[in-house]
Write a protein that holds these residues in place. Structure first.
Motif, PDB file in Angstrom:
ATOM      1  N   TYR A   1       1.171 -10.789   6.040  1.00 56.18           N
ATOM      2  CA  TYR A   1       1.622 -10.626   4.657  1.00 56.18           C
ATOM      3  C   TYR A   1       0.554 -10.020   3.758  1.00 56.18           C
ATOM      4  CZ  TYR A   1       5.826 -13.483   5.408  1.00 56.18           C
ATOM      5  OH  TYR A   1       7.046 -13.965   5.819  1.00 56.18           O
TER       6      TYR A   1
ATOM      7  N   PRO B   1      -1.416  -7.781   1.607  1.00 52.29           N
ATOM      8  CA  PRO B   1      -1.043  -6.435   1.143  1.00 52.29           C
ATOM      9  C   PRO B   1      -2.116  -5.389   1.369  1.00 52.29           C
ATOM     10  CG  PRO B   1      -1.640  -7.830  -0.707  1.00 52.29           C
ATOM     11  CD  PRO B   1      -1.650  -8.716   0.506  1.00 52.29           C
TER      12      PRO B   1
ATOM     13  N   THR C   1       2.184  -5.710   6.479  1.00 53.44           N
ATOM     14  CA  THR C   1       2.974  -5.258   5.336  1.00 53.44           C
ATOM     15  C   THR C   1       2.197  -4.285   4.472  1.00 53.44           C
ATOM     16  OG1 THR C   1       2.243  -7.213   4.092  1.00 53.44           O
ATOM     17  CG2 THR C   1       4.342  -7.369   5.263  1.00 53.44           C
TER      18      THR C   1
ATOM     19  N   GLY D   1       3.418  -0.610   3.678  1.00 51.70           N
ATOM     20  CA  GLY D   1       3.512  -0.118   2.310  1.00 51.70           C
ATOM     21  C   GLY D   1       2.710   1.156   2.102  1.00 51.70           C
TER      22      GLY D   1
ATOM     23  N   ILE E   1       3.614  -3.407  -1.041  1.00 51.98           N
ATOM     24  CA  ILE E   1       4.455  -4.512  -0.566  1.00 51.98           C
ATOM     25  C   ILE E   1       3.589  -5.766  -0.514  1.00 51.98           C
ATOM     26  CG2 ILE E   1       5.908  -5.376   1.298  1.00 51.98           C
ATOM     27  CD1 ILE E   1       6.437  -2.522   2.138  1.00 51.98           C
ATOM     28  N   ASP E   2       3.960  -6.743  -1.309  1.00 51.03           N
ATOM     29  CA  ASP E   2       3.191  -7.981  -1.376  1.00 51.03           C
ATOM     30  C   ASP E   2       4.138  -9.174  -1.247  1.00 51.03           C
ATOM     31  OD1 ASP E   2       1.315  -9.911  -1.693  1.00 51.03           O
ATOM     32  OD2 ASP E   2       0.815  -9.454  -3.770  1.00 51.03           O
ATOM     33  N   PRO E   3       4.393  -9.624  -0.019  1.00 54.27           N
ATOM     34  CA  PRO E   3       5.350 -10.737   0.174  1.00 54.27           C
ATOM     35  C   PRO E   3       4.881 -12.069  -0.392  1.00 54.27           C
ATOM     36  CG  PRO E   3       4.969  -9.516   2.211  1.00 54.27           C
ATOM     37  CD  PRO E   3       3.919  -9.101   1.250  1.00 54.27           C
TER      38      PRO E   3
END
Length: 283
Positions: free
Chosen positions: A119, A121, A126, A130, A137-139
């Motif tokens: 996760y 970023p 991810t 991104g 994209i930062d879940p």
């Protein structure tokens, strides 16, 4: 006497490791550590404080939302996997059964650390995706951290629930399938009329287990806090809130109160689900 002898080991363990800790927690919840005078009996004052504690109830609402969304998604996916493996049309079903169950064998801490790295970023999967798409994209941002945790929990337990469903499907007599084939029932009709009714008990069990697990949510947010600084507050879940109060705030009595309330809430919700499932089975 022989019967009591067989029951005694379990009974002793149950009393020592379940009944006594619960009673001690109730005892702690009736006291409050004050600056002047030390520990004093306050009756239900801690419970009244909890019912007006916005931090505690925000955590309860968060795990309730998590339960309402994540549990149905996870159980439906597990059910679809079990039906696919049981259909007889999937080649190498033993391989897929092991692959789906494998995440459950991964220790929870390792699983969260692995997903936390993905996760990331900047350095994770991810982040690389991104960068490839030209976007960020930062879940584990504030608005996405709860779905990100839901994804981790689903990945961890979908195989466990799938195995329960698959075991229930394996107990269906083959005579029912033969009768359905004679009557001209297709695959969809067989699933609706034979397989799904046979899974009511398994659905109830997995639902109760998932409800208990949702209200006990602690491991995932606690570990992700180290990688998502400032995103996950100390009251993100009731268990995390109780842990923070006890081990960081030295408020053991109030933490015990939070634990007792959550235990009662979990028991009530699980009992309601079990009662509704029993009524449906009786029909």
């Amino acid at each position: 006497m022989a019967g009591w002898g067989f029951v005694l080991p379990f009974f002793v363990g149950f009393v020592l490791f379940v009944v006594v800790p619960v009673l001690y927690s109730i005892y702690l919840s009736m006291y409050r550590d004050q600056l002047i005078g030390g520990n004093h009996f306050v009756g239900f004052a801690n419970y009244l404080q909890a019912f007006t504690d916005t931090g505690f109830w925000s955590g309860v609402l968060r795990v309730s939302l998590f339960l309402v969304v994540q549990v149905p998604v996870m159980l439906v996916l597990a059910l679809m996997c079990a039906l696919a493996i049981d259909s007889g049309r999937l080649h190498a079903k033993s391989f897929f059964r092991i692959i789906l169950f494998l995440p459950y064998a991964v220790p929870g801490v390792v699983a969260v650390l692995m997903w936390g790295f993905m996760y990331n970023p900047r350095a994770g999967l991810t982040g690389a995706l991104g960068h490839l798409l030209g976007m960020t994209i930062d879940p584990i941002s504030t608005q996405w951290v709860l779905p990100a945790i839901g994804n981790i929990v689903t990945w961890e337990f979908i195989g466990y629930n799938m195995l329960i469903f698959y075991a229930a499907l394996s107990t269906i007599p083959t005579e029912l399938y033969e009768a359905a084939a004679i009557d001209g029932a297709g695959a969809f009709r067989t699933v609706v009329s034979i397989k799904l009714p046979a899974l009511r008990g398994a659905v109830m069990i997995t639902t109760i287990f998932s409800i208990i697990g949702s209200f006990q949510l602690f491991n995932e947010p606690n570990i992700l806090r180290t990688t998502a600084l400032g995103v996950i507050p100390t009251n993100f879940t009731p268990n995390l809130y109780a842990y923070t109060l006890s081990f960081l705030g030295n408020q053991i009595n109030y933490a015990a109160t939070i634990a007792i309330i959550m235990g009662v809430v979990t028991a009530i919700v699980a009992y309601i689900v079990q009662l509704r499932g029993t009524r449906k089975d009786a029909r």
